[in-house]
Write a protein that holds these residues in place. Structure first.
Motif, short mmCIF file in Angstrom:
data_model
loop_
_atom_site.label_atom_id
_atom_site.label_comp_id
_atom_site.label_asym_id
_atom_site.label_seq_id
_atom_site.Cartn_x
_atom_site.Cartn_y
_atom_site.Cartn_z
N ALA A 229 -22.53 -5.58 -2.99
CA ALA A 229 -23.25 -6.10 -1.83
C ALA A 229 -22.67 -7.44 -1.37
CB ALA A 229 -24.73 -6.27 -2.17
N VAL B 14 -30.46 -10.36 0.44
CA VAL B 14 -30.02 -9.65 -0.76
C VAL B 14 -30.11 -10.56 -1.98
CG1 VAL B 14 -27.57 -10.22 -0.48
CG2 VAL B 14 -28.22 -8.15 -1.72
N ALA C 174 -23.50 -7.37 2.27
CA ALA C 174 -24.81 -6.75 2.12
C ALA C 174 -24.88 -5.36 2.76
CB ALA C 174 -25.91 -7.64 2.69
N LEU D 224 -26.29 -13.76 3.10
CA LEU D 224 -26.67 -13.10 1.86
C LEU D 224 -28.06 -13.52 1.38
CD1 LEU D 224 -23.31 -13.34 -0.18
CD2 LEU D 224 -24.23 -11.37 1.07
#
Length: 518
Positions: free
Chosen positions: A481, A423, A486, A420
């Motif tokens: 997300a 993002v 994501a 992650l």
């Protein structure tokens, strides 16, 4: 001045300033009280004795203000504002603005096309947000006035296509600053690669642009903006600031090119100056435009561009006797005076931000809270977005916010959720640009209201519901997300659909309330 760690007290000064601004509708006194409250906190925590605290409060406030206002880049911004104010008055007196408004009114045959044209111009001027705010307002005010578009709506369109555009434009004064902050993480091949990787997940910037298009095409206004638009259409009250209402009357002899040429000169000279200060013409190791824009001194470049445009206006107007030499010089003085309020607000906003970041340690406090928090991995992007949004809104700076949070985000993701990282970094930038977009003490918010000729607090209060709606939808997108590892299509799609649905719902509620009141 030695900085201290004031803990939760460090967030009080911006909160006081923002709350007072909304309650009193007067921003200068609110910012001043916010600054003084920060100085009191610093003095009280640093010194003993009532007399010493009182003396140190005054010293802290004025020394911070002097240090903030005295920096070269900030002085250049104030100088550019003054030059632009002079250019606006000169062009207006020469009749260029009136001529352009009449011409554009024949070409743009509806309020919708006028608003879309304003949005398009904002999207095209992506090099620098300061440049964007002031140039778009100068060019499009005659057109939007012609179709009864409120100054509040114009200011919102300008603001929503300034920082949100710059933060997703690979060639801008923002790109290199962000790219250099991201590339030090070691996760990307280059500054540009680091910046480009964050663009698809920068939900706040992307949704802000979607929101502008929706409102321009459908006129689904709601909240205070709906009232401002209704007032403009039914009563002809556009909501221009006092400075704009008292602007000098044009001569009536101007032509369209009397506006277009000075504005083009401002754009061309500013771009060339950015390339020059960025080393494109003088340094062998600067070989690309992106490098030059990244290395440039944007504030100094804008001053060069403003001075060049004013010189072009002189050569264009005085020999043709649209303005005599004396009238031209008096217009410059008048234009500088018209920017006095904006300059004062900017200095006070910078001072408040400096007290928070450099004196009271607001960023360090937020950092400690984030690192001490324990939350599920899946909501890391959403939490980071919320923290960045709060910090940027409180301090009015996007650059300072992502500068503080990016190293923290990298540390958190490296140990908890490497998948992650991108993002989460995008969420940091998105939350940071939220404050730059709508905080009452943000410089681009101030410049947008100035460029549109709109009362500053009126601009803040009318665009706030839109900005908050976009922020909430972005938050939901980051939640999706996080739980979908994501997935861009699903997370961004959810945010866009939610934005459209809630906008329609709120507009219908606003219309029902309006009909019920009749």
């Amino acid at each position: 001045m030695e900085a201290i760690q004031a803990g939760w007290l460090s967030i009080l000064p911006p909160v006081i300033a923002i709350v007072l601004a909304f309650l009193t509708k007067e921003v200068i006194s609110s910012l001043t009280l916010g600054i003084l409250s920060g100085a009191v906190i610093y003095a009280a925590l640093s010194y003993d004795g009532v007399v010493m605290v009182a003396a140190k409060t005054v010293e802290t406030a004025f020394s911070t203000m002097g240090a903030t206002g005295g920096s070269v880049s900030k002085f250049n911004i104030l100088l550019f504002l003054s030059l632009l104010g002079a250019l606006v008055v000169v062009v207006t007196k020469a009749g260029g603005s009136k001529a352009y408004g009449n011409w554009a009114a024949n070409k743009l045959r509806s309020a919708t096309t006028a608003q879309l044209a304003t949005s398009a111009l904002g999207a095209l001027i992506f090099i620098d947000d300061y440049f964007n705010c002031l140039t778009v307002g100068t060019v499009m005010k005659p057109v939007t006035d012609k179709y009864g578009i409120s100054r509040e709506k114009l200011a919102y369109i300008i603001d929503a296509t300034a920082a949100p555009i710059c933060i997703i434009a690979p060639v801008s004064s923002w790109a290199a600053a962000i790219g250099s902050s991201l590339s030090v993480t070691g996760e990307f091949e280059s500054d540009l690669a680091a910046f480009v990787a964050t663009i698809p997940f920068n939900f706040y910037a992307l949704l802000s642009l979607v929101m502008v298009i929706i409102l321009c095409v459908t006129n689904l206004d709601f909240g205070p903006m709906e009232k401002a638009q209704y007032r403009a259409k039914t009563q002809g009250i556009l909501g221009a600031s006092e400075e704009q209402e008292n602007a000098a009357m044009p001569t009536g002899k101007g032509r369209v090119y009397d506006l277009v040429i000075p504005v083009l000169a401002l754009i061309i000279f500013s771009i060339l100056a950015m390339l020059y200060t960025g080393g494109y013409f003088t340094q062998a190791d600067v070989t690309t435009l992106q490098q030059a824009f990244g290395n440039c001194d944007s504030s100094a470049s804008l001053v060069m561009g403003g001075f060049g445009a004013l010189l072009v206006a002189f050569l264009l107007f005085v020999p043709r006797r649209l303005l005599r030499f004396k009238a031209f010089m008096e217009s410059i003085t008048e234009g500088v005076k018209s920017m006095a309020s904006a300059n004062i607000i900017l200095v006070l906003a910078w001072t408040l931000g400096s007290i928070c970041s450099d004196v009271l340690g607001t960023g360090e406090y937020v950092k400690s809270v984030v690192l001490a928090s324990h939350f599920p991995v899946a909501i890391i992007p959403a939490v980071i977005f919320a923290v960045a949004a709060f910090l940027s809104f409180s301090t009015g700076t996007a650059w300072g916010t992502f500068g503080i949070l990016i190293p923290i985000v990298v540390e958190i993701c490296a140990s908890a959720a490497p998948e992650l990282l991108i993002v989460s970094l995008s969420a940091t930038l998105a939350g940071s640009v939220f404050g730059d977009h709508c905080s009452p003490i943000s410089d681009t918010t101030i410049l947008s209201s100035t460029g549109a000729g709109c009362n500053h607090i009126a601009h803040v209060s009318t665009q706030m519901p839109y900005a908050l709606l976009v922020a909430v939808c972005s938050f939901v997108g980051y939640v999706v997300a996080g739980f979908t590892n994501a997935n861009l299509l699903l997370s961004l799609g959810t945010a866009v659909v939610l934005l459209l649905a809630v906008t329609i719902l709120l507009h219908r509620i606003a219309v029902k309330k309006e009909k019920a009141s009749l």
